[in-house]
Structure formats: C-alpha cells, structure tokens
Design an enzyme around this catalytic site. Structure first.
Site, PDB file in Angstrom:
ATOM      1  N   GLU A   1     145.360 123.016 -41.946  1.00 21.99           N
ATOM      2  CA  GLU A   1     143.934 122.629 -41.235  1.00 21.99           C
ATOM      3  C   GLU A   1     144.217 123.368 -39.907  1.00 21.99           C
ATOM      4  O   GLU A   1     145.031 123.315 -38.880  1.00 21.99           O
ATOM      5  CB  GLU A   1     143.828 121.178 -41.010  1.00 21.99           C
ATOM      6  CG  GLU A   1     142.522 120.805 -40.216  1.00 21.99           C
ATOM      7  CD  GLU A   1     142.672 119.337 -40.319  1.00 21.99           C
ATOM      8  OE1 GLU A   1     141.379 118.742 -40.139  1.00 21.99           O
ATOM      9  OE2 GLU A   1     143.476 118.354 -40.449  1.00 21.99           O
TER      10      GLU A   1
ATOM     11  N   GLU B   1     135.005 112.306 -42.219  1.00 23.70           N
ATOM     12  CA  GLU B   1     135.959 112.072 -41.343  1.00 23.70           C
ATOM     13  C   GLU B   1     135.442 111.724 -39.704  1.00 23.70           C
ATOM     14  O   GLU B   1     135.625 112.577 -39.053  1.00 23.70           O
ATOM     15  CB  GLU B   1     137.395 113.154 -41.303  1.00 23.70           C
ATOM     16  CG  GLU B   1     138.232 112.738 -40.605  1.00 23.70           C
ATOM     17  CD  GLU B   1     139.448 113.924 -40.529  1.00 23.70           C
ATOM     18  OE1 GLU B   1     140.607 113.552 -40.873  1.00 23.70           O
ATOM     19  OE2 GLU B   1     139.008 115.202 -40.045  1.00 23.70           O
TER      20      GLU B   1
END
Length: 285
Positions: free
Chosen positions: A160, A261
């Site tokens: 990520e 998220e």
C-alpha cells in the site's frame, strides 16, 4: 455527490467494512455483529492485537468466534503493523525484523481459519541513521517471505501507498512506488500473488490523478479502499466523485472488493452508510 442518492455504479461492486476504523466506538469483539446489523457480510482489519505479534490462542479464538457468530467473513487482514504508535508497518524496519517474521505464520493461520483472501503488509517508516537501501533490501526479503506464506493459503499479499501529509516518513507515497515494490516481489517469488492496494483516499491526498492510476495499474490492483477527502469521512462529505470512480474501476475490469476505510463524519458509524443502499452492502462474492 448527494449522500442520499445511491450511485448506480456502486451496485456493481462488493463492499467490505474496515472494523479497525468503523464501529470504533464499540469494543473490537462487538464490531462484527454491528457490521452485520448494518447489512454487511464482509469486513477487514488492521492488525488487531497492538504490539502483540503472537497473541494467545484464547485471544485468537475470541476474534474468530466474533466473526463466525456474526456471520461476517474477514476478507482482509494486516500483518503486524502496530499503528497505535505511528509505526506504519514493520517490513522495512530492522528492529522489527524478528517480530515481523514471527508474526507471519500467526497472521496466516488466523487468515486461513477465517477464509481471508488478502493480507496487507505495510512497508514501515524510514529510520533515522539507517541506509534506505538497507531498509528496502530487508523489506523485499520480508515481503517475499510473506507472499510465499500467503500463497500457501491461496491468499494475495497487498502493498500500500500512504499519503505524505499524514505519514511523512513512509517511503511509498505514490501508486508507482507501491507498484514497483509489488513487481519486485513477484519477480523474486514467481508467484504473482503480490498486488497493489489502491487506497483512493491516500492517493488523492498525495495529489495523484485517480483516473490515471486506475487505468494504468488495473492489472496490478488487488484491493481498493476508500474515504472521501480531505476529512477521511464517508463518501459525499468531501471532494471525490465516487460514482465516477466506481464506474472507472468497473470499466478497467476490477472485480474485487472495495473496503470502506473511513471515519464517520458524525462519530456514529451506523449513520455513515446512507450513501450505500442496504441491498448493496452484503458482499456478492
């Protein structure tokens, strides 16, 4: 986008709710049931045990039971990250080498027991006084180890990019940087199971062209996460056009899940899902 209007493009995707940031007003073990009550059947977690790289079997069993009792599948899980103190991961941090490697089989075993198909390994911050090249070499070793372990249970490994304003010492602050690491891991293992975690919030905060990222890296995207910018709240509270982004993901051939998220703008998680019709919250795959 009108938060009360259902974006038609959302109906083509399957969603998973991140229980490390949503329903944070509840104890961890109560969050899967809360997600189920809100209509979700899939969820994901950051590493849920803080500094513990090897939690007790009783703690692991309690977490498993919370998910199975709620009928919620854990679809994503981080390896040891200990975000509570801003570490941003462990894979490139020399002092965390042994703890990370001891955590890999623990994380993989937990994922295997809950049918979790995606494992995220945050890269870790730059360490003052340590050569970045040394950190990158360690990261590659650790990610190769993690990718092989994930492959053993049929899971993918995610890498990520984070945003520089919130994570100034984290070196992967662009899609290109994260994908470069993904490609190196796949070249080293030959497995092809390392993938790019395309977090649209982080990329937007970095000023990236999200449409170009989706078009350029669609074949390497293993998971997508979302929050609106700049406040990291639910869609409709900021600047991003999620109907367009969801449509672009569909057009690019992305068929994976989209992780929610974000922080609820009102502080009440159950009130932050109006943008997504209840019939589209249950995962379809």
């Amino acid at each position: 986008m009108d938060v009360a209007a259902e974006p038609s493009a959302a109906a083509r995707h399957s969603f998973t709710v991140n229980l490390s940031i949503l329903f944070g007003e509840l104890p961890l073990l109560e969050r899967p049931a809360a997600a189920a009550a809100a209509g979700f059947t899939a969820a994901e977690l950051w590493w849920p045990f803080g500094e513990q790289y090897d939690p007790s079997e009783a703690e692991l069993d309690a977490l498993r039971k919370a998910f199975t009792d709620a009928g919620v599948r854990l679809t994503g899980l981080n390896f040891l990250d200990d975000l509570s103190w801003g570490a941003r991961g462990a894979v490139s941090v020399p002092s965390e080498r042994d703890r990370f490697r001891a955590n890999v089989p623990v994380t993989v075993a937990l994922a295997a027991s809950l049918g979790t198909p995606a494992l995220n390994a945050l890269y870790g911050n730059r360490v003052e006084g340590v050569d970045p090249a040394e950190q990158d070499a360690l990261a590659l070793e650790n990610l190769v180890l993690a990718a092989r372990a994930a492959h053993g249970i049929g899971a993918i490994l995610l890498v990520e990019a984070l945003n520089r304003p919130e994570s100034p010492d984290y070196p992967l602050v662009s899609a290109a940087a994260a994908v470069e690491v993904v490609d190196k891991v796949n070249a080293a293992t030959g497995l092809g199971n390392a993938k790019f975690l395309c977090d649209l919030y982080h990329l937007a905060r970095n000023g990236e062209d999200l449409a170009a990222v989706i078009d350029t890296y669609a074949d390497r995207i293993g998971h997508v996460q979302i929050a609106d910018t700049p406040g990291r709240n639910e869609p409709g509270t900021g600047e991003l056009d999620f109907e367009d982004l969801f449509a672009r993901l569909t057009a690019a051939g992305y068929t994976g899940r989209i992780g929610l998220e974000y922080r609820p703008s009102t502080g009440v998680s159950a009130d932050s899902f109006e943008w997504l019709a209840r019939e589209h919250r249950a995962a379809v795959r």
